[in-house]
Scaffold this active site. Structure first.
Site, PDB file in Angstrom:
ATOM      1  N   LYS A  79      -9.441 -47.576  56.518  1.00  0.00           N
ATOM      2  CA  LYS A  79      -8.367 -48.528  56.217  1.00  0.00           C
ATOM      3  C   LYS A  79      -7.843 -49.107  57.531  1.00  0.00           C
ATOM      4  O   LYS A  79      -7.655 -48.367  58.505  1.00  0.00           O
ATOM      5  CB  LYS A  79      -7.253 -47.794  55.464  1.00  0.00           C
ATOM      6  N   SER A 154      -2.158 -49.781  48.265  1.00  0.00           N
ATOM      7  CA  SER A 154      -2.580 -50.689  49.311  1.00  0.00           C
ATOM      8  C   SER A 154      -3.960 -50.405  49.901  1.00  0.00           C
ATOM      9  O   SER A 154      -4.518 -51.267  50.577  1.00  0.00           O
ATOM     10  CB  SER A 154      -1.550 -50.661  50.433  1.00  0.00           C
ATOM     11  N   SER A 178      -0.733 -45.194  47.476  1.00  0.00           N
ATOM     12  CA  SER A 178      -1.756 -46.135  47.970  1.00  0.00           C
ATOM     13  C   SER A 178      -3.172 -45.604  48.115  1.00  0.00           C
ATOM     14  O   SER A 178      -4.090 -46.396  48.353  1.00  0.00           O
ATOM     15  CB  SER A 178      -1.323 -46.714  49.306  1.00  0.00           C
TER      16      SER A 178
HETATM   17  N1  GLN Z   1       2.864 -49.615  46.297  1.00  0.00           N
HETATM   18  C1  GLN Z   1       3.818 -48.864  47.059  1.00  0.00           C
HETATM   19  C2  GLN Z   1       4.546 -49.782  48.000  1.00  0.00           C
HETATM   20  O1  GLN Z   1       4.332 -50.933  47.923  1.00  0.00           O
HETATM   21  C3  GLN Z   1       3.137 -47.756  47.809  1.00  0.00           C
HETATM   22  C4  GLN Z   1       2.385 -48.243  48.973  1.00  0.00           C
HETATM   23  C5  GLN Z   1       1.732 -47.150  49.765  1.00  0.00           C
HETATM   24  O2  GLN Z   1       1.543 -46.040  49.292  1.00  0.00           O
HETATM   25  N2  GLN Z   1       1.410 -47.478  51.007  1.00  0.00           N
HETATM   26  O3  GLN Z   1       5.308 -49.391  48.829  1.00  0.00           O
END
Ligand code: GLN
Length: 492
Positions: A79, A154, A178
């Site tokens: 990532k 994400s 994420s």
């Molecule tokens: N979807 C969640 C957010 O937007 C979690 C994102 C994540 O785990 N990086 O913060």
């Protein structure tokens, strides 16, 4: 089966038996990338030459009769929020589009020491803020099961790359879901380890009390093998915990007899689509059939998870993102009137709308006069949520739930409504706030789209999670791959 769809442990067997070479694996994966990447768009940066060079080194080691580590020569995608020395690390943000780190994150160093082949850096929601990878400043990533849909986020690039055969394994990061949510949407395995189990040194910070790096893989065995490399204490991260790291593959026995599993009713309620609930109920039957004791339980403070998360995470983000000012690295606005103007222009140009929303939310929650009403209250809710888990784990070895209330949604569907977007993580936020580990494993399909099952464990209970996940996988075999060739491709 094509090499690019195989598991790492199978490829390892073939490598040591000299049935294939690491270079062939790497070429197969990059051939697959050439064939499908324009439809999927999982990668921000590809590191083909470095990958081929690494593969040749592994082949030489094998030819010289050396014993190679279990993931040597195996392609792994990273990532793009983990620092890779000499390789651009963008966080899918304009503000870091040109940032080349001078050092490796600890997880990257460990992968290198184990001779894995890095394929490249995968797309994400800008600074990991989002649930669909549509918040990438560069381009959205598509779901390999249906390219008109999002891969989740994400870590959407990492999950899509594994599902599409554009890598064998991947690393993601999980602050509120994420790793697990994209794993669920793409039909792969994704584990968020215990807070402190994996070093965050070199992970670009989003919300430091919640962030954790973890593996995405095609099956539970591969997930355990990647844990063996990335888990463990690191003095470079003060939140990393010294603990006796087990061999995570030792838990893959297939035996869950007598295991106590609780199903929190708050995670099976109204917000969850009935068809998804049905898949999870079937999974419960599978566990009961294997001799586990499964019963309903309650995590009464679950309803506070979303509001508490959207105060704590943005508060920490607003502080962490203060460093992007155009002075030391990344984007810098041209022709500013003075230094304050430079900060303002740099940040206005560099950050996308969701990141700006979070900075505003977080700054507000932390500001004098509102701190107690918002941030402090959220911390109290977090303590209650953690208390729910502590109590549940006095009685149960694991908790079981869906990963997400639905399956992968259409691109654009939730972009105009942030709250709808935030809701897709209602089953995952609490886990980060409690600091406990949780996995997403494929549990079935609804309308040909994968559904993920979440198993949550005690702190440092990754072993129990992997044991149960492996037994489930052995009994169900939902490990599957999307056939991109038979898909109707929708325009991007
Ligand atoms: N979807 C969640 C957010 O937007 C979690 C994102 C994540 O785990 N990086 O913060």
């Amino acid at each position: 089966m094509e090499l690019y769809y195989m598991t790492a442990h199978r490829l390892h067997e073939m490598l040591v038996k000299k049935e294939i070479t690491a270079e062939e694996i790497t070429r197969a994966v990059f051939g697959r990338i050439d064939a499908v990447e324009d439809k999927i768009r999982a990668y921000v940066t590809l590191t083909r030459e470095l990958a081929e060079q690494k593969a040749r080194e592994v082949d030489k080691a094998i030819a010289d009769g050396e014993t190679i580590p279990p993931l040597a020569g195996i392609p792994v995608a990273i990532k793009d929020n983990m620092c890779t020395k000499g390789v651009r690390t963008t966080c899918s943000s304009k503000i870091l589009y040109n940032f080349v780190p001078p050092y490796d994150a600890t997880v990257i160093k460990r992968l290198r020491e184990n001779s894995v082949v890095m394929t490249g850096k995968t797309n994400l929601d800008e600074f990991a803020m989002g649930s669909s990878t549509e918040n990438s400043a560069f381009f959205p990533t598509c779901n390999p099961w249906d390219t008109s849909r999002v891969p989740g986020g994400s870590s959407g690039g990492s999950a899509a790359a594994v599902a599409a055969g554009e890598t064998i394994l991947a690393l993601g990061s999980d602050t509120g879901g994420s790793i697990r949510q994209p794993a669920a949407y793409c039909g792969v395995v994704g584990l968020k380890p215990t807070y402190g189990a994996v070093s965050r040194y070199g992970l670009v910070a989003f919300a430091s009390s919640l962030d954790q790096i973890g593996p995405l893989a095609r099956d539970v065995t591969d997930c355990a093998l990647l844990c063996n490399i990335i888990c463990g204490h690191d003095p470079m991260d003060s939140t990393s915990v010294p603990y006796d790291k087990p061999d995570y593959t030792s838990f893959l026995t297939g035996d869950v007899k007598g295991m106590r599993i609780g199903v929190p009713r708050e995670y099976m309620g109204e917000g969850v689509e009935p068809a998804v609930r049905e898949v999870i109920r079937e999974a419960v039957k599978v566990f009961a059939g294997m001799g586990a004791e499964v019963e309903e339980t309650s995590l009464p403070h679950s309803e506070y998870a979303l509001p508490a998360y959207y105060l704590i995470a943005p508060a920490e983000a607003s502080s962490n993102l203060a460093r992007y000012d155009g002075v030391r690295y990344g984007h810098r606005a041209e022709n500013p009137a003075d230094v304050v103007d430079m900060f303002m222009k740099t940040r206005s140009e560099g950050f996308g709308p969701e990141v700006k929303r979070r900075i505003m939310l977080g700054t507000y929650a932390l500001s004098a006069g509102y701190y107690d009403a918002y941030y402090n209250k959220a911390l109290k809710a977090r303590t209650l949520i953690k208390g729910d888990f502590d109590r549940a784990f006095e009685k149960y070895d694991l908790l079981l739930s869906p990963v997400a209330p639905g399956t992968a949604f259409k691109r654009g569907e939730k972009m105009d409504d942030p709250l709808q977007m935030y809701m897709v993580d209602i089953c995952t936020f609490s886990i980060n706030m409690a600091g406990i580990p949780a996995i997403s494993i494929p549990a079935g399909f609804v309308d040909n789209l994968p559904v993920g099952l979440q198993l949550m464990g005690k702190p440092f209970g990754e072993g129990d999670i992997l044991r149960a996940a492996y037994a489930f996988e052995q009994n169900t075999g939902f490990m599957n791959v999307p056939d991109l060739h038979h898909q109707r491709m929708s325009p991007k």
